[in-house]
Design an enzyme around this catalytic site. Structure first.
Site, PDB file in Angstrom:
ATOM      1  N   LYS A 182       0.834  -1.204   0.000  1.00 28.03           N
ATOM      2  CA  LYS A 182       0.000   0.000   0.000  1.00 28.03           C
ATOM      3  C   LYS A 182       0.871   1.257   0.000  1.00 28.03           C
ATOM      4  CE  LYS A 182      -3.805  -2.377   2.304  1.00 28.03           C
ATOM      5  NZ  LYS A 182      -4.492  -2.682   3.568  1.00 28.03           N
ATOM      6  N   GLN A 215      -4.643  -1.231   9.794  1.00 29.85           N
ATOM      7  CA  GLN A 215      -4.482  -2.547   9.175  1.00 29.85           C
ATOM      8  C   GLN A 215      -5.079  -3.644  10.069  1.00 29.85           C
ATOM      9  OE1 GLN A 215      -3.326  -3.207   6.043  1.00 29.85           O
ATOM     10  NE2 GLN A 215      -3.932  -5.316   6.440  1.00 29.85           N
ATOM     11  N   ASP A 228     -11.327   2.875   4.280  1.00 33.16           N
ATOM     12  CA  ASP A 228     -11.693   1.454   4.196  1.00 33.16           C
ATOM     13  C   ASP A 228     -13.211   1.275   4.113  1.00 33.16           C
ATOM     14  OD1 ASP A 228      -9.663  -0.402   3.960  1.00 33.16           O
ATOM     15  OD2 ASP A 228      -9.174  -0.395   6.105  1.00 33.16           O
TER      16      ASP A 228
END
Ligand code: NDP
Length: 314
Positions: free
Chosen positions: A57, A101, A127
């Site tokens: 990422k 994460q 997200d």
């Protein structure tokens, strides 16, 4: 069997196209604001798979002209310490997107992820896990939507596969993949069936699909018997397989993936059996299918969040 091998939907190529399309908007944002759109990634502990995901990422964001900062906390971090990092990022005007994460260390307890995701400012929730964004998705209002589901729809669109009117069957009802994929397909006028571990006659339901999305987490679970000839099959699963017997059962003698396994001692296998390539009309490979799209949509969400937050200030 339809006799012709499925067309492989190349997620790497589509992800590159998406990144190219984002570039002028990223440059325009940077010119107007005097800084790049910025993503803050929070990584707690040292889970090896998470390390790889986060590295990818960061790399992908940097290559696309975004700023990505990593905030690391030790495995032993307390929940209030994780929340303090999130609150700091919420407050920073030069941070547009926040990603924590998953998974968080088990020691933080089963509720920790929910608590941490809920603490993220919904406008920075790249997200798309915050209940406010999920609610807005359900109501088809503008929102930040989870990256993998967005990637699935983007891959279908950019591959010229019609969604409107299609029968779509999604296997898996998780909050991060199955449910939001089903909602996005519904909003695009597919007729959607959402399946799970209690679904009766799963095989029969799947075999009615024009578009079959597998998000189960079981290697090679979807065999050719689940697939109507000519259907489009989207394999979201990413399963690390270390069992040599299982690899031999999934891949025939001489298969390239068997050789990969011999060399590395493990391989990534999707939820879809390789034999499906002989039945489906189109199929996403694993790796190289939905995975690259997930990262591309993270970049897209970061830019979208940045543009939305800063449009008022211009
Ligand atoms: P979850 O474990 O959260 O959900 C799995 C779903 O599959 C559940 O709804 C479960 O049903 C269902 N399921 C499990 N076994 C069966 C079965 N035998 N028959 C029918 N349904 C079944 O997984 P995720 O949604 O988080 O992830 C799914 C897969 O996608 C994983 O392999 C994951 O690694 C991968 N993934 C890939 C991403 C990417 O970037 N490509 C991103 C995120 C995930 P029930 O609800 O009844 O238990």
């Amino acid at each position: 069997m339809n006799g012709m091998p499925a067309r492989l939907l190349d997620g790497v190529a589509v992800a590159n196209q998406i990144r190219q399309d984002l570039r002028p908007r990223i440059d325009a944002f940077a010119a107007a604001e005097g800084r790049a759109p910025a993503l803050g990634i929070v990584l707690v502990g040292e889970d090896p798979a998470s390390e790889i995901y986060v590295r990818n990422k960061l790399k992908s964001a940097g290559e696309s002209g975004l700023r990505a900062d990593l905030f690391r906390l030790p495995e032993t971090a307390r929940l209030d310490e994780v929340l303090a990092v999130v609150r700091d990022l919420n407050a920073r005007p030069d941070c547009d997107g926040i990603l924590v994460q998953s998974p968080l260390p088990a020691a933080l307890g089963p509720e920790a992820e929910q608590v941490v995701f809920d603490a993220i400012d919904p406008r920075k929730d790249v997200d798309g896990f915050h209940p406010e964004n999920v609610g807005r998705l359900v109501q088809k209002r503008p929102s930040l939507v989870a990256c993998t589901p967005l990637g699935v729809v983007e891959l279908l669109d950019r591959s010229g596969i019609a969604i409107e009117g299609a029968r779509a069957v999604v296997v898996g009802r998780s909050d991060i993949v199955g449910k939001p994929v089903a909602l996005l397909l519904l909003h695009r006028h597919a007729t959607v069936t959402l399946c799970h571990s209690r679904t009766r006659d799963l095989q029969g339901v799947c075999a009615s699909a024009d578009i079959l999305v597998a998000a189960i987490g079981r290697p090679a679970f979807v065999t050719p018997a689940f697939v109507r000839p000519g259907a489009t099959v989207i394999d979201v699963g990413i399963n690390r397989v270390t069992d040599a017997g299982l690899v031999r059962r999934i891949f025939p003698e001489g298969h390239r993936r068997r050789e990969d396994f011999e060399r590395r001692g493990s391989i990534l296998v999707g939820d879809v059996h390789p034999g499906v390539a002989e039945v489906a009309g189109a199929l996403t490979p694993v790796p190289g299918g939905v995975g690259p799209l997930t990262i591309a949509m993270l970049l897209s969400n970061t830019l979208k969040a940045a543009e939305a937050r800063c449009s008022g200030s211009r």
